[in-house]
Design a protein around this motif. Structure first.
Motif, PDB file in Angstrom:
ATOM      1  N   VAL A  53     -16.602  -5.484 -94.721  1.00 47.54           N
ATOM      2  CA  VAL A  53     -18.098  -5.226 -95.312  1.00 47.54           C
ATOM      3  C   VAL A  53     -18.728  -6.552 -95.212  1.00 47.54           C
ATOM      4  O   VAL A  53     -18.446  -7.410 -96.407  1.00 47.54           O
ATOM      5  CB  VAL A  53     -18.012  -4.560 -96.677  1.00 47.54           C
ATOM      6  CG1 VAL A  53     -19.333  -4.257 -96.956  1.00 47.54           C
ATOM      7  CG2 VAL A  53     -16.950  -3.284 -96.480  1.00 47.54           C
ATOM      8  N   SER A  85     -23.519  -2.770 -87.588  1.00 46.68           N
ATOM      9  CA  SER A  85     -22.450  -1.699 -88.217  1.00 46.68           C
ATOM     10  C   SER A  85     -22.430  -0.414 -87.291  1.00 46.68           C
ATOM     11  O   SER A  85     -21.470   0.561 -86.976  1.00 46.68           O
ATOM     12  CB  SER A  85     -22.894  -1.369 -89.414  1.00 46.68           C
ATOM     13  OG  SER A  85     -21.890  -0.156 -90.139  1.00 46.68           O
ATOM     14  N   GLY A  93     -19.015  -2.932 -91.809  1.00 51.09           N
ATOM     15  CA  GLY A  93     -20.093  -2.279 -92.730  1.00 51.09           C
ATOM     16  C   GLY A  93     -20.769  -3.516 -93.140  1.00 51.09           C
ATOM     17  O   GLY A  93     -20.897  -4.509 -92.799  1.00 51.09           O
ATOM     18  N   ASP A 120     -23.639   0.013 -96.952  1.00 52.70           N
ATOM     19  CA  ASP A 120     -22.317   0.251 -98.130  1.00 52.70           C
ATOM     20  C   ASP A 120     -22.588  -0.223 -99.380  1.00 52.70           C
ATOM     21  O   ASP A 120     -21.650   0.113-100.149  1.00 52.70           O
ATOM     22  CB  ASP A 120     -21.045  -0.487 -97.382  1.00 52.70           C
ATOM     23  CG  ASP A 120     -20.603   0.066 -96.156  1.00 52.70           C
ATOM     24  OD1 ASP A 120     -20.130   1.213 -95.876  1.00 52.70           O
ATOM     25  OD2 ASP A 120     -21.117  -0.435 -95.045  1.00 52.70           O
ATOM     26  N   PHE A 306     -14.880   2.821-100.167  1.00 54.51           N
ATOM     27  CA  PHE A 306     -15.757   3.085 -98.731  1.00 54.51           C
ATOM     28  C   PHE A 306     -14.780   3.886 -97.937  1.00 54.51           C
ATOM     29  O   PHE A 306     -14.191   3.371 -97.043  1.00 54.51           O
ATOM     30  CB  PHE A 306     -15.706   1.782 -98.156  1.00 54.51           C
ATOM     31  CG  PHE A 306     -16.407   0.417 -98.936  1.00 54.51           C
ATOM     32  CD1 PHE A 306     -17.658   0.576 -99.177  1.00 54.51           C
ATOM     33  CD2 PHE A 306     -15.513  -0.453 -99.461  1.00 54.51           C
ATOM     34  CE1 PHE A 306     -18.260  -0.694 -99.899  1.00 54.51           C
ATOM     35  CE2 PHE A 306     -16.129  -1.573-100.327  1.00 54.51           C
ATOM     36  CZ  PHE A 306     -17.414  -1.355-100.714  1.00 54.51           C
TER      37      PHE A 306
END
Length: 344
Positions: A53, A85, A93, A120, A306
């Motif tokens: 992320v 992404s 992410g 996210d 997630f």
């Protein structure tokens, strides 16, 4: 290749150009590192990271004094991250950048990023040009995040005021910045009023696990809140292991944090690749971790936040008996302290 890295940075070309055009050539006392999606994937392969992320590190957009320019840059960065992404959804992410300290603009960009770009979560600096996360007047942003049960990744920034000669900000000041923000989020009731926001404190929470009892007494002194409740609220943050999975830091972090609340973080590329491997080895070799705990930190705890990166894990098991006994002992001690303070 199964780790989920919640603390990995990106430096899009347009963002780097904006930094350099404004004379920003370092962050936290370190020169801006090279970055590209290809180099990120190469490092991830070497470290066993399957998903990351991504987020912009300090200074975010705070180096721009013009709110309109800061808003435009945040939108540009988020558009870039969203495209990256979308092209590799199981690999990358992103936490959306919001142009704090402009709260209204930050709330608007959070809505766009979360609802339209499918971010996210958001990245929030500990302080934005001296305005700390958790200070009064930020309710519009927190309301947006709470309504969406969003993840808010709290990343440190340079402390307000001049740096101390010889002290690299990333080595010491960053930890205090995160701690100040966490203190205010609890002290000012943000965690209570917006309970659906899942705050992740970077770098093991700064000084929070180590100083949590002292912080709890400070908040009790200011507000009269039960120090037991404050301590539980502090333990309810999420924490990442970036530069923090050492034999000195891990015992306190794992004893303090709620089960399931410790997440893997690399801090690449601001942490060079050898540093990533060094702290990975610390997690692998720490004798206080069984393999189930290591797996939870590396992947399953983050998968609960997630789920698009993998199946939602089974419920987190109870903490070890010794940890439970220690917590009960602390609770009894704090009750005695609170009663004694109330008689004064």
């Amino acid at each position: 290749m199964d780790r989920i890295d919640v603390h990995q940075h990106l430096l899009p070309p347009g963002y780097r150009a904006a930094l350099e055009a404004n004379g920003v050539v370092a962050a936290g006392g370190r020169e801006l590192p090279d970055w590209s999606p290809a180099s990120a994937e190469q490092v991830m392969a070497g470290a066993g990271i399957g998903s990351a992320v991504l987020s912009i590190s300090t200074p975010g957009t705070t180096f721009l004094s013009d709110p309109a320019q800061a808003d435009q840059l945040a939108r540009s960065v988020n558009d870039y991250a969203a495209e990256l992404s979308a092209a590799a959804p199981r690999t990358f992410g992103f936490f959306a950048t919001v142009p704090l300290p402009d709260v209204d603009a930050a709330a608007a960009e959070a809505v766009r990023a979360l609802d339209t770009l499918h971010a996210d979560g958001v990245v929030l600096l500990g302080n934005a040009r001296g305005v700390y996360l958790g200070e009064e007047g930020q309710e519009a942003l927190f309301r947006v995040l709470d309504e969406r049960s969003a993840v808010a990744f709290v990343h440190p920034a340079d402390l307000p005021g001049p740096a101390v000669p010889g002290v690299l900000p990333f080595a010491a000041d960053f930890l205090l910045d995160t701690t100040r923000a966490a203190y205010l989020l609890v002290r000012n009731g943000i965690r209570q009023r917006f309970p659906n926001i899942k705050f992740v404190l970077s770098h093991g929470g700064g000084f929070v696990p180590y100083a949590s009892h002292r912080m709890s007494l400070g908040i009790f002194t200011q507000t009269g809140r039960s120090p037991i409740e404050v301590l539980e609220e502090l333990a309810g943050f999420y924490f990442d292991t970036a530069l923090s999975s050492s034999a000195a830091a891990l015992p306190t972090l794992l004893t303090f944090a709620e089960p399931g609340h410790v997440l893997y973080g690399s801090d690449w590329p601001f942490a060079p690749e050898p540093a990533v491997h060094y702290f990975d080895a610390g997690l692998a070799e720490f004798p206080g971790c069984d393999e189930a705990t290591r797996d939870a930190i590396r992947r399953t705890n983050a998968a609960a936040l997630f789920p698009r990166f993998g199946a939602v894990p089974a419920p987190v098991p109870e903490p070890p008996l010794l940890t439970r006994l220690r917590r009960r002992a602390r609770t009894r001690i704090f009750r005695v302290i609170a009663r004694a303070a109330g008689r004064r």
